[in-house]
Design a protein around this motif. Structure first.
Motif, PDB file in Angstrom:
ATOM      1  N   VAL A 132      39.153  35.009  45.509  1.00 40.33           N
ATOM      2  CA  VAL A 132      40.216  34.670  44.558  1.00 40.33           C
ATOM      3  C   VAL A 132      40.056  35.585  43.346  1.00 40.33           C
ATOM      4  O   VAL A 132      39.105  35.435  42.565  1.00 40.33           O
ATOM      5  N   THR A 133      40.951  36.545  43.219  1.00 42.71           N
ATOM      6  CA  THR A 133      40.863  37.523  42.129  1.00 42.71           C
ATOM      7  C   THR A 133      42.191  38.240  41.961  1.00 42.71           C
ATOM      8  O   THR A 133      42.959  38.361  42.918  1.00 42.71           O
ATOM      9  N   ALA A 134      42.452  38.723  40.748  1.00 43.19           N
ATOM     10  CA  ALA A 134      43.558  39.658  40.556  1.00 43.19           C
ATOM     11  C   ALA A 134      43.010  40.955  39.958  1.00 43.19           C
ATOM     12  O   ALA A 134      43.709  41.650  39.218  1.00 43.19           O
ATOM     13  N   VAL A 151      34.409  29.316  56.253  1.00 40.05           N
ATOM     14  CA  VAL A 151      35.080  30.226  55.326  1.00 40.05           C
ATOM     15  C   VAL A 151      34.270  30.277  54.040  1.00 40.05           C
ATOM     16  O   VAL A 151      34.014  29.232  53.419  1.00 40.05           O
ATOM     17  N   ILE A 152      33.833  31.479  53.675  1.00 34.04           N
ATOM     18  CA  ILE A 152      33.052  31.665  52.452  1.00 34.04           C
ATOM     19  C   ILE A 152      34.051  32.040  51.350  1.00 34.04           C
ATOM     20  O   ILE A 152      34.803  33.003  51.498  1.00 34.04           O
ATOM     21  N   ILE A 153      34.079  31.220  50.293  1.00 39.67           N
ATOM     22  CA  ILE A 153      35.067  31.441  49.221  1.00 39.67           C
ATOM     23  C   ILE A 153      34.354  31.847  47.938  1.00 39.67           C
ATOM     24  O   ILE A 153      33.395  31.197  47.517  1.00 39.67           O
ATOM     25  N   GLY A 154      34.831  32.939  47.337  1.00 41.56           N
ATOM     26  CA  GLY A 154      34.300  33.370  46.044  1.00 41.56           C
ATOM     27  C   GLY A 154      35.448  33.564  45.079  1.00 41.56           C
ATOM     28  O   GLY A 154      36.613  33.612  45.474  1.00 41.56           O
ATOM     29  N   ARG A 155      35.133  33.652  43.791  1.00 37.43           N
ATOM     30  CA  ARG A 155      36.188  33.867  42.797  1.00 37.43           C
ATOM     31  C   ARG A 155      35.645  34.681  41.639  1.00 37.43           C
ATOM     32  O   ARG A 155      34.428  34.705  41.408  1.00 37.43           O
ATOM     33  N   ASP A 156      36.555  35.337  40.898  1.00 36.49           N
ATOM     34  CA  ASP A 156      36.121  36.063  39.708  1.00 36.49           C
ATOM     35  C   ASP A 156      36.096  35.111  38.519  1.00 36.49           C
ATOM     36  O   ASP A 156      36.184  33.889  38.698  1.00 36.49           O
ATOM     37  N   VAL A 190      31.302  32.082  41.404  1.00 36.55           N
ATOM     38  CA  VAL A 190      31.747  33.317  40.742  1.00 36.55           C
ATOM     39  C   VAL A 190      30.933  34.508  41.241  1.00 36.55           C
ATOM     40  O   VAL A 190      29.724  34.583  41.030  1.00 36.55           O
ATOM     41  N   VAL A 191      31.608  35.406  41.932  1.00 40.00           N
ATOM     42  CA  VAL A 191      30.959  36.610  42.495  1.00 40.00           C
ATOM     43  C   VAL A 191      31.904  37.794  42.331  1.00 40.00           C
ATOM     44  O   VAL A 191      33.098  37.612  42.075  1.00 40.00           O
ATOM     45  N   THR A 192      31.397  38.997  42.522  1.00 35.51           N
ATOM     46  CA  THR A 192      32.272  40.165  42.537  1.00 35.51           C
ATOM     47  C   THR A 192      32.959  40.227  43.906  1.00 35.51           C
ATOM     48  O   THR A 192      32.460  39.640  44.879  1.00 35.51           O
ATOM     49  N   THR A 193      34.061  40.942  43.979  1.00 35.94           N
ATOM     50  CA  THR A 193      34.743  41.079  45.278  1.00 35.94           C
ATOM     51  C   THR A 193      33.817  41.699  46.332  1.00 35.94           C
ATOM     52  O   THR A 193      33.678  41.156  47.438  1.00 35.94           O
ATOM     53  N   PRO A 194      33.149  42.817  46.021  1.00 36.54           N
ATOM     54  CA  PRO A 194      32.273  43.402  47.046  1.00 36.54           C
ATOM     55  C   PRO A 194      31.106  42.495  47.434  1.00 36.54           C
ATOM     56  O   PRO A 194      30.648  42.528  48.583  1.00 36.54           O
ATOM     57  N   GLU A 195      30.669  41.662  46.496  1.00 44.08           N
ATOM     58  CA  GLU A 195      29.582  40.728  46.824  1.00 44.08           C
ATOM     59  C   GLU A 195      30.055  39.713  47.863  1.00 44.08           C
ATOM     60  O   GLU A 195      29.319  39.335  48.774  1.00 44.08           O
ATOM     61  N   LEU A 196      31.321  39.269  47.725  1.00 46.01           N
ATOM     62  CA  LEU A 196      31.866  38.318  48.700  1.00 46.01           C
ATOM     63  C   LEU A 196      31.947  38.980  50.091  1.00 46.01           C
ATOM     64  O   LEU A 196      31.527  38.400  51.091  1.00 46.01           O
ATOM     65  N   HIS A 197      32.425  40.230  50.104  1.00 45.64           N
ATOM     66  CA  HIS A 197      32.511  40.946  51.391  1.00 45.64           C
ATOM     67  C   HIS A 197      31.113  41.096  52.010  1.00 45.64           C
ATOM     68  O   HIS A 197      30.924  40.890  53.207  1.00 45.64           O
ATOM     69  N   PHE A 198      30.154  41.477  51.176  1.00 42.05           N
ATOM     70  CA  PHE A 198      28.769  41.656  51.634  1.00 42.05           C
ATOM     71  C   PHE A 198      28.227  40.343  52.188  1.00 42.05           C
ATOM     72  O   PHE A 198      27.576  40.305  53.232  1.00 42.05           O
ATOM     73  N   THR A 199      28.513  39.246  51.476  1.00 43.11           N
ATOM     74  CA  THR A 199      27.982  37.945  51.890  1.00 43.11           C
ATOM     75  C   THR A 199      28.544  37.530  53.250  1.00 43.11           C
ATOM     76  O   THR A 199      27.814  37.025  54.110  1.00 43.11           O
ATOM     77  N   ASP A 216      35.912  47.580  36.942  1.00 41.05           N
ATOM     78  CA  ASP A 216      37.114  46.769  36.741  1.00 41.05           C
ATOM     79  C   ASP A 216      36.785  45.277  36.810  1.00 41.05           C
ATOM     80  O   ASP A 216      35.622  44.890  36.966  1.00 41.05           O
ATOM     81  N   GLY A 217      37.829  44.443  36.688  1.00 41.89           N
ATOM     82  CA  GLY A 217      37.652  43.000  36.513  1.00 41.89           C
ATOM     83  C   GLY A 217      36.960  42.282  37.655  1.00 41.89           C
ATOM     84  O   GLY A 217      36.397  41.206  37.443  1.00 41.89           O
ATOM     85  N   ASP A 218      36.974  42.819  38.868  1.00 44.90           N
ATOM     86  CA  ASP A 218      36.253  42.174  39.966  1.00 44.90           C
ATOM     87  C   ASP A 218      35.155  43.081  40.515  1.00 44.90           C
ATOM     88  O   ASP A 218      34.600  42.818  41.581  1.00 44.90           O
ATOM     89  N   ALA A 219      34.892  44.166  39.773  1.00 48.99           N
ATOM     90  CA  ALA A 219      33.754  45.057  40.060  1.00 48.99           C
ATOM     91  C   ALA A 219      33.805  45.722  41.432  1.00 48.99           C
ATOM     92  O   ALA A 219      32.775  45.896  42.093  1.00 48.99           O
ATOM     93  N   ASP A 220      35.008  46.118  41.861  1.00 49.56           N
ATOM     94  CA  ASP A 220      35.052  46.941  43.072  1.00 49.56           C
ATOM     95  C   ASP A 220      35.448  48.388  42.773  1.00 49.56           C
ATOM     96  O   ASP A 220      35.541  49.196  43.694  1.00 49.56           O
ATOM     97  N   ARG A 221      35.672  48.719  41.512  1.00 53.25           N
ATOM     98  CA  ARG A 221      35.984  50.099  41.143  1.00 53.25           C
ATOM     99  C   ARG A 221      35.077  50.560  40.026  1.00 53.25           C
ATOM    100  O   ARG A 221      34.750  49.749  39.135  1.00 53.25           O
ATOM    101  N   VAL A 222      34.760  51.823  40.013  1.00 54.28           N
ATOM    102  CA  VAL A 222      33.999  52.396  38.907  1.00 54.28           C
ATOM    103  C   VAL A 222      34.470  53.822  38.635  1.00 54.28           C
ATOM    104  O   VAL A 222      34.787  54.564  39.580  1.00 54.28           O
TER     105      VAL A 222
END
Ligand code: NG1
Ligand code: ZN
Length: 521
Positions: free
Chosen positions: A62-64, A124-129, A157-166, A272-278
């Motif tokens: 869950v992130t924008a 289903v593993i659910i994370g959010r920013d 509360v996790v970063t987007t890539p952390e959710l994918h990794f998990t 960025d806001g969900d830490a998938d870009r740098v």
């Protein structure tokens, strides 16, 4: 198999706003947060069915991302940890758009019939920013998963890539602990920087006031022991993505809030806001803003991987395909540098990380970054196996460490930060990185038009197919400019048409962009 009566009762708590027509875009669903409960509930049902059908864990984030605090959205994640297969996006859209309860149940029943959910509950593993709307939306999503008999693990509360990794690692090792993500980053970074753990000048990081700040704060002490001093800015006190963050820095080409006073030459980065870009940036001796964008990161990664491969046992480099994947927005100078100076293949795909990721998997070593800093480095499992079978040599160990440091599911700002820092310590200075090539002057414009869908494109979005005559007019404009290149494409995330132009001088790039914008209007 599917209790439609129970679904009907649960769905009644999450009615869809009447005029709302959400669709799964370049990066999932995104909208003003109050519109989204029905969308996340329904996506919970979809991904719950998918998890039951494959008997593995899938994910929801869950992130924008870089959008403002009042927006939210969601991204669905496959059991592999990768982004939702494009074929499924249409199912998600259909479900999210169903106007009546009957339509909703019909779409769901049809999906369940094709998917044949197994008797296992799936997970289903659910994370959010960090957005304030996140907890309620995650709860609505959980209700959707439960309505189709799925099991939920809400990891908060996790970063987007952390959710994918998990999701990826849960399906391998059944572990959900956050520490696994951190340990993996720290240990691979330790291997990459072995022998250079002396304290270095600090790395200044703009965290966009987002979830990346929370995660980087946890890593600061251990990174310090490895010689990396992180100084965090916009670390949560201010407004999310407001005057800061990777998207702002890259698009506005300026220092983020609170970082304009850093001394010339200070190495800085923005996530960025969900830490998938740098993206990285620094200040020139003349006080100017100097951006090292995703293209520059890809170039640095390519230089580094080529070096590691050249030090691997004889024959390794020759038998390995290494390629870089870009989009039409990649600066022409970066494409020329990678092909002509490094001799590597470059492929161009449509905008959107899912396309780049897919294309990068075709190479043994696939490097992909969008200009905005979203990307990673993928090493093919067959190559990893070969490397593991080789005699231990420093380069082989480091190649294996790159594959662990760089998120293999999706772009990850923390991985990208650490990779660039490791390369900068390995003998390439910030000034040398900047000087790898000089960006051609470019200009991006965003046009709000009556109907962006009248523009359709081909050739990785570099040429327009419709409306008739548009491409000929763009070609005629481009031909007037030295080193000119330009294209127009409908955005996949906003109601707008984006125009990109580059040319031999900034004035020429600006003029070409304006000319193309005039043609589009
Ligand atoms: P659109 O709106 O389709 O241009 C934007 C970015 C993409 C990607 C997505 C998802 C640009 C020009 N486009 O897509 O690179 O990151 O958002 O966030 O930056
Ligand atoms: Zn993002």
């Amino acid at each position: 198999q599917l209790d439609l009566a129970a679904v009907r009762v649960a769905a009644a708590a999450f009615p869809k706003p009447e005029a709302f027509k959400p669709s799964y875009g370049t990066a999932g669903f995104r909208a003003e947060a109050s519109l989204l409960p029905s969308t996340v509930f329904r996506c919970g049902m979809l991904i719950g069915l998918k998890a039951r059908s494959c008997g593995q864990a899938c994910g929801v984030m869950v992130t924008a991302s870089h959008n403002p605090e009042q927006d939210n959205g969601l991204k669905l994640v496959e059991a592999s940890g990768e982004m939702l297969e494009p074929a499924w996006e249409a199912h998600a859209t259909q479900l999210a758009q169903a106007d009546t309860e009957e339509q909703l149940l019909q779409v769901l029943a049809a999906l369940a019939a094709t998917l044949q959910p197994a008797d296992t509950p799936g997970r289903v593993i659910i994370g959010r920013d960090t957005r304030s709307s996140g907890a309620d939306l995650a709860a609505a999503c959980s209700a959707g998963v439960a309505a189709v008999g799925g099991k939920v693990s809400d990891i908060g509360v996790v970063t987007t890539p952390e959710l994918h990794f998990t999701v990826q690692t849960f399906n391998q090792y059944q572990a959900l602990e956050e520490q696994a993500y951190f340990t993996n980053l720290l240990e691979s970074f330790r291997t990459l920087t072995a022998g250079s753990h002396a304290p270095q000048p600090p790395l200044h990081v703009d965290c966009a006031n987002g979830v990346g700040a929370l995660k980087l704060q946890q890593l600061v002490p251990q990174l310090q022991q490895l010689g990396l001093q992180l100084q965090l800015y916009n670390a949560g006190q201010g407004r999310l993505n407001h005057g800061c963050g990777a998207d702002y820095v890259q698009k506005e080409q300026c220092f983020p809030a609170g970082m304009g006073d850093l001394p010339a030459g200070a190495c800085s980065a923005s996530i960025d806001g969900d830490a998938d870009r740098v993206v990285f940036f620094t200040k020139g001796q003349d006080g100017s803003f100097v951006l090292l964008d995703g293209d520059k990161i890809a170039a640095l990664a390519a230089v580094y991987l080529r070096r590691l491969l050249s030090h691997a046992p004889p024959g390794t480099a020759d038998s390995i395909s290494t390629g870089v994947v870009q989009t039409a927005y990649a600066n022409g100078a970066s494409t020329r540098f990678i092909t002509e100076q490094l001799g590597l293949q470059v492929r161009c795909t449509n905008t959107g990380v899912k396309y780049l990721h897919h294309e990068a998997k075709a190479f043994d070593v696939g490097i992909y970054f969008e200009s905005n800093g979203h990307g990673t480095v993928l090493l093919k499992p067959s190559l990893l196996q070969r490397l593991q079978d080789m005699d231990e040599n420093m380069s082989v160990m480091q190649l294996l460490a790159v594959s662990r440091l760089m998120n293999q599911a999706v772009g990850d700002a923390i991985s990208g930060l650490l990779l660039c820092d490791a390369v900068l310590r390995s003998g390439t200075s910030l000034a040398e990185w900047q000087a790898l090539y000089t960006d051609l002057p470019s200009r991006q414009l965003k046009l709000v038009v009556a109907d962006r869908t009248v523009i359709t494109t081909t050739d990785a979005e570099r040429r327009c197919v419709t409306p008739a005559g548009l491409q000929d007019a763009i070609d005629a404009a481009v031909a007037k400019y030295d080193l000119g290149r330009a294209f127009a494409r409908p955005s996949g995330t906003e109601d707008a048409v984006r125009v990109y132009a580059e040319a031999g001088s900034q004035e020429a790039a600006d003029a070409l962009a304006r000319e193309v914008a005039g043609i589009v209007f």
